[in-house]
Design an enzyme around this catalytic site. Structure first.
Site, PDB file in Angstrom:
ATOM      1  N   ASP A  46      64.063  25.949  25.864  1.00 18.56           N
ATOM      2  CA  ASP A  46      63.774  27.368  25.632  1.00 18.56           C
ATOM      3  C   ASP A  46      64.210  28.181  26.840  1.00 18.56           C
ATOM      4  OD1 ASP A  46      62.119  29.402  23.906  1.00 18.56           O
ATOM      5  OD2 ASP A  46      61.532  29.750  25.986  1.00 18.56           O
ATOM      6  N   HIS A 109      63.328  39.140  22.413  1.00 20.60           N
ATOM      7  CA  HIS A 109      62.397  38.753  23.482  1.00 20.60           C
ATOM      8  C   HIS A 109      61.134  39.616  23.475  1.00 20.60           C
ATOM      9  CE1 HIS A 109      62.646  36.700  27.695  1.00 20.60           C
ATOM     10  NE2 HIS A 109      61.411  36.714  27.261  1.00 20.60           N
TER      11      HIS A 109
HETATM   12  P1  NDP Z   1      53.229  27.264  31.814  1.00 23.69           P
HETATM   13  O1  NDP Z   1      51.946  27.575  31.182  1.00 23.69           O
HETATM   14  O2  NDP Z   1      54.156  26.297  31.195  1.00 23.69           O
HETATM   15  O3  NDP Z   1      52.886  26.799  33.303  1.00 23.69           O
HETATM   16  C1  NDP Z   1      53.854  26.471  34.235  1.00 23.69           C
HETATM   17  C2  NDP Z   1      53.144  26.246  35.573  1.00 23.69           C
HETATM   18  O4  NDP Z   1      52.292  25.130  35.485  1.00 23.69           O
HETATM   19  C3  NDP Z   1      54.100  26.008  36.690  1.00 23.69           C
HETATM   20  O5  NDP Z   1      53.549  26.591  37.850  1.00 23.69           O
HETATM   21  C4  NDP Z   1      54.110  24.489  36.806  1.00 23.69           C
HETATM   22  O6  NDP Z   1      54.374  24.109  38.127  1.00 23.69           O
HETATM   23  C5  NDP Z   1      52.685  24.135  36.422  1.00 23.69           C
HETATM   24  N1  NDP Z   1      52.606  22.829  35.751  1.00 23.69           N
HETATM   25  C6  NDP Z   1      53.421  22.378  34.785  1.00 23.69           C
HETATM   26  N2  NDP Z   1      53.023  21.168  34.354  1.00 23.69           N
HETATM   27  C7  NDP Z   1      51.959  20.825  35.085  1.00 23.69           C
HETATM   28  C8  NDP Z   1      51.128  19.682  35.092  1.00 23.69           C
HETATM   29  N3  NDP Z   1      51.336  18.670  34.258  1.00 23.69           N
HETATM   30  N4  NDP Z   1      50.113  19.658  35.999  1.00 23.69           N
HETATM   31  C9  NDP Z   1      49.900  20.681  36.832  1.00 23.69           C
HETATM   32  N5  NDP Z   1      50.650  21.810  36.860  1.00 23.69           N
HETATM   33  C10 NDP Z   1      51.673  21.882  35.993  1.00 23.69           C
HETATM   34  O7  NDP Z   1      53.927  28.681  32.096  1.00 23.69           O
HETATM   35  P2  NDP Z   1      55.295  29.429  31.821  1.00 23.69           P
HETATM   36  O8  NDP Z   1      54.971  30.852  31.985  1.00 23.69           O
HETATM   37  O9  NDP Z   1      56.401  28.846  32.603  1.00 23.69           O
HETATM   38  O10 NDP Z   1      55.596  29.194  30.290  1.00 23.69           O
HETATM   39  C11 NDP Z   1      56.324  28.117  29.780  1.00 23.69           C
HETATM   40  C12 NDP Z   1      57.539  28.587  29.028  1.00 23.69           C
HETATM   41  O11 NDP Z   1      57.222  29.526  28.021  1.00 23.69           O
HETATM   42  C13 NDP Z   1      58.545  29.338  29.908  1.00 23.69           C
HETATM   43  O12 NDP Z   1      59.286  28.501  30.742  1.00 23.69           O
HETATM   44  C14 NDP Z   1      59.357  30.034  28.847  1.00 23.69           C
HETATM   45  O13 NDP Z   1      60.280  29.133  28.256  1.00 23.69           O
HETATM   46  C15 NDP Z   1      58.285  30.446  27.866  1.00 23.69           C
HETATM   47  N6  NDP Z   1      57.811  31.830  28.126  1.00 23.69           N
HETATM   48  C16 NDP Z   1      58.211  32.810  27.257  1.00 23.69           C
HETATM   49  C17 NDP Z   1      57.835  34.116  27.446  1.00 23.69           C
HETATM   50  C18 NDP Z   1      58.258  35.151  26.477  1.00 23.69           C
HETATM   51  O14 NDP Z   1      58.048  36.334  26.709  1.00 23.69           O
HETATM   52  N7  NDP Z   1      58.848  34.785  25.352  1.00 23.69           N
HETATM   53  C19 NDP Z   1      57.008  34.522  28.593  1.00 23.69           C
HETATM   54  C20 NDP Z   1      56.607  33.426  29.444  1.00 23.69           C
HETATM   55  C21 NDP Z   1      56.995  32.133  29.191  1.00 23.69           C
HETATM   56  P3  NDP Z   1      55.707  23.289  38.571  1.00 23.69           P
HETATM   57  O15 NDP Z   1      56.888  23.869  37.850  1.00 23.69           O
HETATM   58  O16 NDP Z   1      55.739  23.499  40.040  1.00 23.69           O
HETATM   59  O17 NDP Z   1      55.433  21.862  38.171  1.00 23.69           O
END
Ligand code: NDP
Length: 272
Positions: A46, A109
């Site tokens: 994504d 988006h």
């Molecule tokens: P998430 O809820 O997926 O959280 C990501 C965070 O959690 C990062 O800081 C990551 O750290 C941490 N993390 C991930 N896995 C673990 C784990 N197993 N244990 C502990 N910490 C963990 O947030 P996002 O906002 O990134 O959302 C995910 C996806 O959703 C985005 O990448 C995007 O594709 C989509 N999205 C879409 C939006 C929209 O408007 N359409 C808006 C926001 C997101 P680290 O990377 O350091 O491991």
């Protein structure tokens, strides 16, 4: 490789119920991060034009050696490019950066006022021309869906919104699901903000899993597609191991009781 499961969209296309999110993954890190996700077994990525990493996503996909028809690639039309002609041009640019001939899923988006209906007509044209296998929306609340569906010729296949036990979006999920629109849960890990919650921790211990897996599995058992993001290989693997355990009805009920209106990103509810 971890087991994987798919959902069937309202146009018959199937997509993995787990996707790998690359929001806020830097251009430099994206290639290796996506390559790692594909090695572990993710088959759905994504991205979005706004994330500025479509190009390394495309390279990682091309270099993976995985057959194109086993992969599911989503990107999104950014707000500055909304409008009929601008959307068509932006789609071409995204496809070129991704190095793909056909995209799997293209999303609006954000519900940009005054432009979203024209943008949707452009997406319908792209779908009819076979340039994208499914089209959908993101951040659409019930009033945005109501408006769109009075004019749309193609019902969106998905609505990608922020969902976790702490922000359950019950109305938007119901408004989507009753029209056959699959809900994709973004920020399903609350961006890490509630991984230490005591109820999540207790359920995780009971089921012998991690808090992140519990949050993701909750979304899976509610029939949603979940889109976790991580740049760390152990977490990338952890977040993919979702289809070899289940939460009990009691655990699901405990998680269902955690609603607190926690918005971790932007909030589309007030967008007219
Ligand atoms: P998430 O809820 O997926 O959280 C990501 C965070 O959690 C990062 O800081 C990551 O750290 C941490 N993390 C991930 N896995 C673990 C784990 N197993 N244990 C502990 N910490 C963990 O947030 P996002 O906002 O990134 O959302 C995910 C996806 O959703 C985005 O990448 C995007 O594709 C989509 N999205 C879409 C939006 C929209 O408007 N359409 C808006 C926001 C997101 P680290 O990377 O350091 O491991």
């Amino acid at each position: 490789m971890v087991p994987m499961r798919t959902v069937t969209l309202n146009n018959g296309v199937t997509m993995p119920q787990l996707g790998f999110g690359v929001f806020q993954v830097s251009e430099e890190d994206t290639y290796e991060t996506v390559a790692e996700a594909l090695r572990v077994g993710y088959r759905s990525i994504d991205t979005a034009a706004a994330y500025r990493n479509e190009e390394p996503v495309g390279r990682a996909i091309a270099d993976s050696g995985i057959a194109r028809d086993e992969l599911f690639v989503t990107t999104k039309l950014w707000n500055d490019d909304q409008g009929y002609d601008a959307a068509l041009a932006a789609f071409d640019d995204s496809l070129r950066r991704l190095g793909l001939e056909v995209l799997d899923l293209y999303l609006l988006h954000w519900p940009v006022p005054g432009k979203r209906l024209d943008s949707w007509r452009a997406l319908e044209r792209l779908a009819r021309e076979g340039r994208v296998r499914a089209i959908g929306v993101s951040n659409f609340m019930p009033h945005h869906l109501d408006e769109l569906l009075t004019r749309a010729e193609i019902v969106p296949a998905v609505n990608q919104i922020e969902v976790s036990p702490f922000l359950q979006q019950r109305e938007a999920r119901a408004a989507s699901e009753r029209r056959g629109i699959v809900v994709e849960a973004y920020s399903p890990l609350t961006k890490g903000q509630r991984l230490g919650h005591p109820v999540v921790g207790r359920v995780a211990r009971e089921v012998g899993r991690t808090p992140a897996q519990v949050l993701l599995r909750w979304g899976i058992q509610h029939g949603m597609v979940v889109l976790p993001k991580s740049v760390h290989p152990p977490r990338i693997a952890e977040n993919a191991a979702l289809f070899d355990f289940a939460l009990s009805p009691a655990a699901m009920a405990e998680l269902d009781a955690l609603e607190e209106g926690l918005v971790t990103g932007w909030d589309p509810r007030e967008e007219p």
